[in-house]
Enzyme design. Structure first.
Site, PDB file in Angstrom:
ATOM      1  N   ALA A  21       0.825  -1.211   0.000  1.00  0.00           N
ATOM      2  CA  ALA A  21       0.000   0.000   0.000  1.00  0.00           C
ATOM      3  C   ALA A  21       0.855   1.255   0.000  1.00  0.00           C
ATOM      4  O   ALA A  21       0.617   2.191  -0.773  1.00  0.00           O
ATOM      5  CB  ALA A  21      -0.936  -0.004   1.210  1.00  0.00           C
ATOM      6  N   CYS A  54       2.398 -12.788   0.401  1.00  0.00           N
ATOM      7  CA  CYS A  54       1.601 -13.983   0.083  1.00  0.00           C
ATOM      8  C   CYS A  54       2.470 -15.108  -0.486  1.00  0.00           C
ATOM      9  O   CYS A  54       2.077 -16.271  -0.468  1.00  0.00           O
ATOM     10  CB  CYS A  54       0.510 -13.633  -0.926  1.00  0.00           C
ATOM     11  SG  CYS A  54      -0.594 -12.322  -0.387  1.00  0.00           S
TER      12      CYS A  54
END
Length: 465
Positions: A21, A54
């Site tokens: 982000a 991830c």
């Protein structure tokens, strides 16, 4: 005189957090405003930027050979775009009234204040560590950051024993259990719930349980860890529940994550019920014109239930950053919310979900019908076809789709995207039955499994009217 005018004519954007982000926001703002208009300073307390958290289980398990393959953009690449990125620097305080942040050099301990015109908080999430003896012992690992992944791999290289215990059976717990099996460890998963993958209903979680046991993973469900035992050297040696002890040379925490909002809370910024920052649709922190927030530290609107949720996913974080960077750069963008789509796998078993589980629907005050069907990934006569199970929730009377869960082999997981689009469009299950989906024997039966479930749900809703 504004603070930026006192320094020079440029506006200054300060970003806290150098992953998805934060650096997406910085990069997008830089695309829209050059260095002569906007100065960008970013702080990252770790060693890495813009990486795929991830992907950590697949790096630990050996599917991804090199750590650097998970890094999308290095600090040097960010700096080449006129972003003043300060690594190994932790922000310790946000002074909202003074529009400044205090940062500490992790290695030297030196502290300094940096003023801002616009602030982006992208502090991510932290692994939940159980509040019990031994939780911080050597050999106990969370896996939220690339630094965490490196620390775990270093422990695995040093440890002689081959017994691993994973606490928790959510996405990270299940993926890490498989990664450790791939590294030749004996793996036990201790899970508080009745079945693994609490993001699924238990009847679908049972299918995941069976697949994990098929891999050689020992599943211990309905078990609460009470303490982590250590040896004379202080290193972890076992995980204890009320009923038993499970020997462990390494322990991985897969209990989940919480928004990392300590700084924000200390600064008096608004937090939601799940501890995440609350923003408006433009990702601006509510009540603060010059502060933005995105990624795993924020709560987002669930478009199906209408309630705020905390969902830690890289897809959302990158979108948040794009929205923030566009707005800071003088454009206009919003992030309307999510439907809660996620996919994972255990070996070749694909696991997918979107929308609401049964308990989510009840919590939201919705009445619903559920159907479960078994179908195949391809035409039954085509080589390589395999079974998949699809569960669908639809609202009483209206027939609005509320949620879908899919567990199956190759070709099962990404079918959930059909349901994600239908949820976003607020389609009914009856409307879904008319969707013109791609068909050929190598890809699908004549009736796609999702449409088979929609047709069955439509009949069930009609019956209950």
């Amino acid at each position: 005189m504004s603070m930026s005018t006192a320094r020079d004519s440029r506006e200054r954007l300060v970003v806290i957090g150098g992953d998805a982000a934060g650096m997406s926001a910085a990069s997008q703002a830089r695309r829209l405003k050059g260095p002569d208009e906007l100065e960008i300073v970013a702080f990252e307390r770790g060693h890495f930027t813009s990486y795929s958290a991830c992907g950590i289980p697949y790096w630990v398990g050996g599917d991804v050979p090199e750590r650097d393959q998970l890094i999308a953009r290095t600090p040097e690449e960010h700096r080449a775009r006129a972003i003043d990125l300060r690594m190994r620097t932790e922000v310790t305080e946000i002074d909202v009234a003074g529009q400044r942040v205090r940062a500490r050099d992790v290695d030297s301990g030196a502290e300094s204040w940096t003023s801002y015109d616009q602030l982006v908080i992208a502090t991510g999430a932290r692994p939940i560590r159980p509040d019990m003896p031994g939780a911080d012992a050597p050999g106990v690992h969370g896996v939220q950051t690339l630094d965490d992944g490196q620390a775990l791999i270093d422990t695995l290289a040093r440890t002689r024993g081959r017994r691993a215990v994973v606490i928790g059976a959510g996405y990270i717990g299940v993926e890490m259990a498989e990664a450790l099996i791939n590294r030749g460890y004996e793996v036990t998963v201790v899970n508080r719930g009745s079945e693994p993958m609490s993001t699924l209903d238990p009847d679908m979680g049972r299918l995941v349980h069976e697949a994990m046991e098929g891999l050689g993973i020992t599943m211990v469900n309905n078990a609460e860890v009470t303490k982590i035992l250590t040896g004379e050297d202080g290193h972890v040696r076992a995980v204890a529940t009320e009923a038993a002890e499970y020997p462990a040379d390494v322990v991985v925490l897969g209990i989940g994550v919480r928004p990392e909002t300590t700084l924000a809370a200390q600064a008096g910024l608004p937090l939601g019920a799940h501890g995440g920052l609350l923003t408006d649709l433009s990702m601006r922190v509510r009540g603060h014109a010059d502060i933005w927030a995105g990624g795993d530290c924020v709560e987002v609107l669930d478009l199906v239930s209408g309630q705020e949720r905390h969902i830690a996913l890289g897809t959302h974080a990158n979108k948040h950053g794009q929205v923030i960077g566009t707005n800071v750069g003088g454009g206009y963008a919003t992030f309307p919310g999510v439907v809660g789509t996620a996919v994972s796998k255990v070996c070749d078993l694909e696991i997918a979900r979107t929308g609401l589980r049964e308990k989510d629907a009840r919590r939201a005050g919705l009445r619903f019908t559920t159907v479960t069907i078994e179908s195949t990934s391809r035409a039954g006569y085509y080589p390589g076809t395999d079974l998949m199970t699809v569960k669908m929730l639809a609202e009483h009377r209206t027939g609005r789709l509320l949620g879908v869960q899919i567990v199956g082999r190759e070709g099962a997981g990404k079918r959930v995207d059909i349901a994600a689009v239908a949820l976003t469009a607020r389609m009914t299950v009856e409307q879904m039955t008319a969707l013109d989906l791609g068909y050929a024997p190598p890809f699908s039966p004549v009736w796609d499994p999702v449409l088979v479930a929609a047709r069955k749900a439509s009949k069930a809703v009609e019956h209950r009217r």
